[in-house]
Design a protein around this motif. Sequence first.
Motif, mmCIF file in Angstrom:
data_model
loop_
_atom_site.group_PDB
_atom_site.id
_atom_site.type_symbol
_atom_site.label_atom_id
_atom_site.label_comp_id
_atom_site.label_asym_id
_atom_site.label_seq_id
_atom_site.Cartn_x
_atom_site.Cartn_y
_atom_site.Cartn_z
ATOM 1 N N SER A 192 1.510 9.146 -6.248
ATOM 2 C CA SER A 192 1.966 10.508 -5.945
ATOM 3 C C SER A 192 3.054 10.987 -6.898
ATOM 4 C CB SER A 192 2.507 10.577 -4.511
ATOM 5 O OG SER A 192 1.518 10.201 -3.575
ATOM 6 N N ASN A 193 3.692 10.074 -7.586
ATOM 7 C CA ASN A 193 4.826 10.429 -8.451
ATOM 8 C C ASN A 193 4.632 9.860 -9.853
ATOM 9 O OD1 ASN A 193 7.062 11.600 -6.441
ATOM 10 N ND2 ASN A 193 6.031 9.905 -5.430
ATOM 11 N N PRO A 194 3.657 10.372 -10.599
ATOM 12 C CA PRO A 194 3.410 9.841 -11.947
ATOM 13 C C PRO A 194 4.569 10.134 -12.887
ATOM 14 C CG PRO A 194 2.199 11.879 -11.630
ATOM 15 C CD PRO A 194 2.775 11.523 -10.289
ATOM 16 N N ALA A 195 4.821 9.209 -13.781
ATOM 17 C CA ALA A 195 5.838 9.422 -14.812
ATOM 18 C C ALA A 195 5.262 10.345 -15.878
ATOM 19 C CB ALA A 195 6.246 8.086 -15.425
ATOM 20 N N VAL A 196 5.923 11.453 -16.109
ATOM 21 C CA VAL A 196 5.446 12.450 -17.071
ATOM 22 C C VAL A 196 6.528 12.669 -18.121
ATOM 23 C CG1 VAL A 196 4.629 14.809 -17.398
ATOM 24 C CG2 VAL A 196 4.043 13.561 -15.302
ATOM 25 N N LEU A 204 -4.378 6.367 5.850
ATOM 26 C CA LEU A 204 -3.340 6.640 6.848
ATOM 27 C C LEU A 204 -2.004 6.988 6.189
ATOM 28 C CD1 LEU A 204 -4.033 3.808 9.455
ATOM 29 C CD2 LEU A 204 -4.388 6.269 9.790
ATOM 30 N N LEU A 205 -1.709 6.367 5.046
ATOM 31 C CA LEU A 205 -0.401 6.540 4.418
ATOM 32 C C LEU A 205 -0.300 7.794 3.561
ATOM 33 C CD1 LEU A 205 0.392 2.854 3.362
ATOM 34 C CD2 LEU A 205 1.464 4.175 5.187
ATOM 35 N N HIS A 241 -11.499 2.140 -6.944
ATOM 36 C CA HIS A 241 -11.883 1.647 -8.269
ATOM 37 C C HIS A 241 -10.658 1.525 -9.166
ATOM 38 C CE1 HIS A 241 -14.231 1.254 -11.996
ATOM 39 N NE2 HIS A 241 -13.426 2.171 -12.506
ATOM 40 N N ASN A 242 -9.785 2.540 -9.161
ATOM 41 C CA ASN A 242 -8.609 2.514 -10.021
ATOM 42 C C ASN A 242 -7.564 1.523 -9.540
ATOM 43 O OD1 ASN A 242 -8.370 4.845 -12.276
ATOM 44 N ND2 ASN A 242 -9.789 5.458 -10.664
ATOM 45 N N ILE A 243 -7.413 1.385 -8.233
ATOM 46 C CA ILE A 243 -6.472 0.387 -7.717
ATOM 47 C C ILE A 243 -6.966 -1.011 -8.055
ATOM 48 C CG2 ILE A 243 -5.536 -0.611 -5.592
ATOM 49 C CD1 ILE A 243 -5.496 2.231 -4.439
ATOM 50 N N HIS A 295 0.825 -1.204 0.000
ATOM 51 C CA HIS A 295 0.000 0.000 0.000
ATOM 52 C C HIS A 295 0.864 1.260 0.000
ATOM 53 C CE1 HIS A 295 -3.007 -2.977 1.062
ATOM 54 N NE2 HIS A 295 -3.942 -2.084 0.842
ATOM 55 N N ALA A 296 2.006 1.209 0.687
ATOM 56 C CA ALA A 296 2.919 2.354 0.669
ATOM 57 C C ALA A 296 3.451 2.585 -0.742
ATOM 58 C CB ALA A 296 4.075 2.124 1.644
ATOM 59 N N TYR A 297 3.760 1.504 -1.439
ATOM 60 C CA TYR A 297 4.234 1.640 -2.825
ATOM 61 C C TYR A 297 3.144 2.224 -3.710
ATOM 62 C CZ TYR A 297 5.602 0.487 -7.567
ATOM 63 O OH TYR A 297 5.887 0.564 -8.903
ATOM 64 N N ILE A 298 1.894 1.804 -3.503
ATOM 65 C CA ILE A 298 0.776 2.341 -4.287
ATOM 66 C C ILE A 298 0.662 3.845 -4.076
ATOM 67 C CG2 ILE A 298 -1.745 2.368 -4.480
ATOM 68 C CD1 ILE A 298 -1.664 -0.667 -3.896
ATOM 69 N N VAL A 299 0.745 4.290 -2.827
ATOM 70 C CA VAL A 299 0.663 5.726 -2.532
ATOM 71 C C VAL A 299 1.818 6.463 -3.196
ATOM 72 C CG1 VAL A 299 0.789 7.469 -0.704
ATOM 73 C CG2 VAL A 299 -0.602 5.413 -0.387
#
Length: 328
Positions: free
Chosen positions: A60-64, A238-239, A219-221, A52-56
């Motif tokens: 939070s840091n999308p590749a652009v 929480l994260l 939904h997206n996860i 879950h921490a990796y998901i957050v």
Amino acid sequence: MISTPQGGTPLQSLVNEPSTQLSPRLIRFKHIIIALGLSVVFFLMFCFIALHAYIVWFLSNPAVAPLYSNPLQVKGMTYEEISFPAKDGSRIMQGWYIPATDSDKTIVFSHGYGANREESWIPMYDLAHYAHRQGFNVVMFDYGFASQTNREVATGGRAESQQLLGAIQLAKQRGAQEIVVWGFSMGAGTALQAALQTKDVDAMILDSTFLLEPDTLYHNIRNQIDLPRHPSLEILELLFPVLNGTGLQQIPYQQVKTQDYPFPIFFIHGTMDEKAPYPIAEALAANQTHPASEVWIVQDGLHELIFREHPREYLRRISTFLGNVQQQ
């Protein structure tokens, strides 16, 4: 002869009865098994939380991608490099200003998550060219998570709404009397959040509106990995403040979902949108009482691809909407 106590057990039987206590070896073995079992449980819990921490962190840091061109090269539109502060002064934004001749009306583009001001899959240059031909000045800028020089985390609209408000202020400083915000995906959701804080918006065009809230987040996860709704949502909530700096409760999604905005909004959404289910747009549109507000639900339309799929119909409806706005 062995004596037997009255009502008791023969003494010899008491001497020969096997002990019910475990031997030290069995006790040590039992403790080892318990320790191993607890270790496995704690390891699995750690892995679950780490996932879950990796998901957050990933969200939070999308590749652009970097910028690959500019309005002059792609569409022959003369432009200016611009920089302006976010409304709260938290950072300096970078973008382009495309002036129209003797125009006091401006369209501000609000790009989506994981993209920059070009957002090629829409494609943004084509829409900017259309807006410019309609006599609008055009503002195109990068949100902080898409910055070419000073990238920051994506906050689901909390910080981005301040950045959009900065772009709106720039348009006003350049003489705009009519400002239209044209948003896509999370950029559309950000526009709705920004509109709660300003009276300088005259209309919005919102394509594939994505509003970050627990339901759309899960939904997206779930589209990517099959996690249980509970306790996943609780762990993510929480994260997010720890790893992102923004908690879901800081995003005013409840207010947005019940708001009747004082200006016209044109909602565009597809029924096959896998990132933002179309009932979201229907519910938002149902709240609007402005007579010029509209909603266009496109059968089988995909997320942010409706212009590509129906270019003529898309621009025809946009032209009608903008014409109605200017008659107000």
